[in-house]
Write an enzyme that holds these catalytic residues in place. Structure first.
Site, PDB file in Angstrom:
ATOM      1  N   ALA A  64     -39.427  54.039 -50.149  1.00  0.00           N
ATOM      2  CA  ALA A  64     -40.079  53.717 -51.421  1.00  0.00           C
ATOM      3  C   ALA A  64     -41.283  54.629 -51.630  1.00  0.00           C
ATOM      4  O   ALA A  64     -42.050  54.881 -50.701  1.00  0.00           O
ATOM      5  CB  ALA A  64     -40.519  52.257 -51.437  1.00  0.00           C
ATOM      6  N   LYS A  65     -41.433  55.105 -52.854  1.00  0.00           N
ATOM      7  CA  LYS A  65     -42.567  55.975 -53.190  1.00  0.00           C
ATOM      8  C   LYS A  65     -43.678  55.068 -53.752  1.00  0.00           C
ATOM      9  O   LYS A  65     -43.802  54.872 -54.965  1.00  0.00           O
ATOM     10  CB  LYS A  65     -42.143  57.045 -54.192  1.00  0.00           C
ATOM     11  CG  LYS A  65     -43.060  58.259 -54.261  1.00  0.00           C
ATOM     12  CD  LYS A  65     -42.428  59.343 -55.124  1.00  0.00           C
ATOM     13  CE  LYS A  65     -43.344  60.548 -55.301  1.00  0.00           C
ATOM     14  NZ  LYS A  65     -43.481  61.344 -54.065  1.00  0.00           N
ATOM     15  N   VAL A  66     -44.457  54.507 -52.848  1.00  0.00           N
ATOM     16  CA  VAL A  66     -45.469  53.503 -53.170  1.00  0.00           C
ATOM     17  C   VAL A  66     -46.854  54.132 -53.093  1.00  0.00           C
ATOM     18  O   VAL A  66     -47.131  54.942 -52.203  1.00  0.00           O
ATOM     19  CB  VAL A  66     -45.353  52.306 -52.192  1.00  0.00           C
ATOM     20  CG1 VAL A  66     -46.498  51.329 -52.362  1.00  0.00           C
ATOM     21  CG2 VAL A  66     -44.015  51.599 -52.390  1.00  0.00           C
ATOM     22  N   TYR A 124     -49.728  56.809 -49.648  1.00  0.00           N
ATOM     23  CA  TYR A 124     -50.260  58.173 -49.674  1.00  0.00           C
ATOM     24  C   TYR A 124     -51.672  58.295 -49.123  1.00  0.00           C
ATOM     25  O   TYR A 124     -52.215  59.397 -49.053  1.00  0.00           O
ATOM     26  CB  TYR A 124     -50.116  58.753 -51.089  1.00  0.00           C
ATOM     27  CG  TYR A 124     -48.688  59.183 -51.315  1.00  0.00           C
ATOM     28  CD1 TYR A 124     -48.294  60.500 -51.163  1.00  0.00           C
ATOM     29  CD2 TYR A 124     -47.705  58.237 -51.581  1.00  0.00           C
ATOM     30  CE1 TYR A 124     -46.969  60.885 -51.302  1.00  0.00           C
ATOM     31  CE2 TYR A 124     -46.373  58.594 -51.709  1.00  0.00           C
ATOM     32  CZ  TYR A 124     -46.015  59.931 -51.573  1.00  0.00           C
ATOM     33  OH  TYR A 124     -44.686  60.300 -51.688  1.00  0.00           O
TER      34      TYR A 124
END
Length: 266
Positions: free
Chosen positions: A152-154, A158
């Site tokens: 998942a690009k949450v 980052y």
């Protein structure tokens, strides 16, 4: 550098000026990093402006939300159309598009019920420019996949990338290469990694890395061109014996790597 007084963005069903947009300072996304996003590029082509892998990017945005329990009900085709309208309203062709799904006020550590969509775009060169990169092995590892949804690009994920990049810059490098908890090569701070040795490309297997859309495109092209490519665990010790390497991602595009820990490739 991202917007002017005339820039238009999409916010919760409407196109408005960026300078008129606002959000709630009690947002769960702001406080806890609980949101999902994408980075997407558009290019001027002979057939007009085209968004690179638009369907795949918006499908991943929806998947990211589903994986972490953020209710998000836009259809993929509607998201694609919003993106093209956004480019048109801002007279952009070669551009970077950033959709962000963010949550409303909620200070409890449970998913918010109020969920919003913002989409903006701006002109942005390749993330690292055109120079060959000098990377270092980071002291920061990729997160344990049992602690996060790695596919998942949450937004909150980052922080790991910011820490790794900041450390690399302080040490005089362009970017960081992070290992996983077992000492295998993971990925750069915001891009996937490929290694070349004896005419064969190697890239880390899925599990500790984000399954990049550009990464998959590279794999597809290699297979179409019958370039040998292998997905497997790569030990850090293998880097020294390689013939070359590159990183890839939508923001970075394809970035050649000159050296790792000041050791150049042959």
């Amino acid at each position: 550098m991202y917007y002017t007084k005339d820039t238009i963005l999409f916010l919760n069903g409407k196109f408005i000026k960026a300078v008129d947009a606002h959000t709630d300072l009690y947002s769960q996304t702001l406080h806890y990093g609980f949101g999902a996003f994408e980075g997407i590029r558009a290019y001027q082509t002979m057939n007009g402006v085209k968004i690179f892998k638009a369907q795949e990017h918006f499908e991943r945005l929806k998947k990211s939300c589903a994986l972490v329990g953020i209710p998000f009900h836009y259809e993929t085709e509607d998201l694609v159309q919003i993106a093209y309208q956004l480019l048109s309203k801002n007279n952009l062709s070669d551009a970077y598009i950033r959709p962000l799904v963010y949550c409303g006020p909620n200070m409890i550590l449970t998913p918010a019920q109020d969920v919003y969509l913002m989409m903006c775009a701006w002109e942005w060169d390749k993330y690292h420019g055109d120079n060959m990169l000098k990377l270092c092995i980071s002291s920061y590892q990729r997160p344990n996949p049992n602690s996060l949804k790695m596919e998942a690009k949450v937004t909150g994920h980052y922080v790991n990338s910011i820490l790794a990049t900041s450390e690399a810059k302080v040490r005089g490098y362009d970017d960081a290469l992070m290992l996983d908890m077992y000492g295998n090569v993971g990925e750069a701070s915001g891009a996937n990694f490929f290694l070349e040795k004896n005419g064969v490309l190697y890239t880390p297997a899925l599990g500790h890395i984000l399954p990049g859309i550009t990464r998959q495109t590279v794999l597809n092209i290699c297979r179409e061109l019958e370039i040998p490519v292998v997905e497997r665990n790569i030990r850090a010790e293998e880097l020294e014996g390689a013939d070359g390497a590159f990183s890839c991602g939508t923001a970075a595009e394809i970035a050649g790597i000159e050296s790792i820990d000041a050791k150049p490739f042959a």
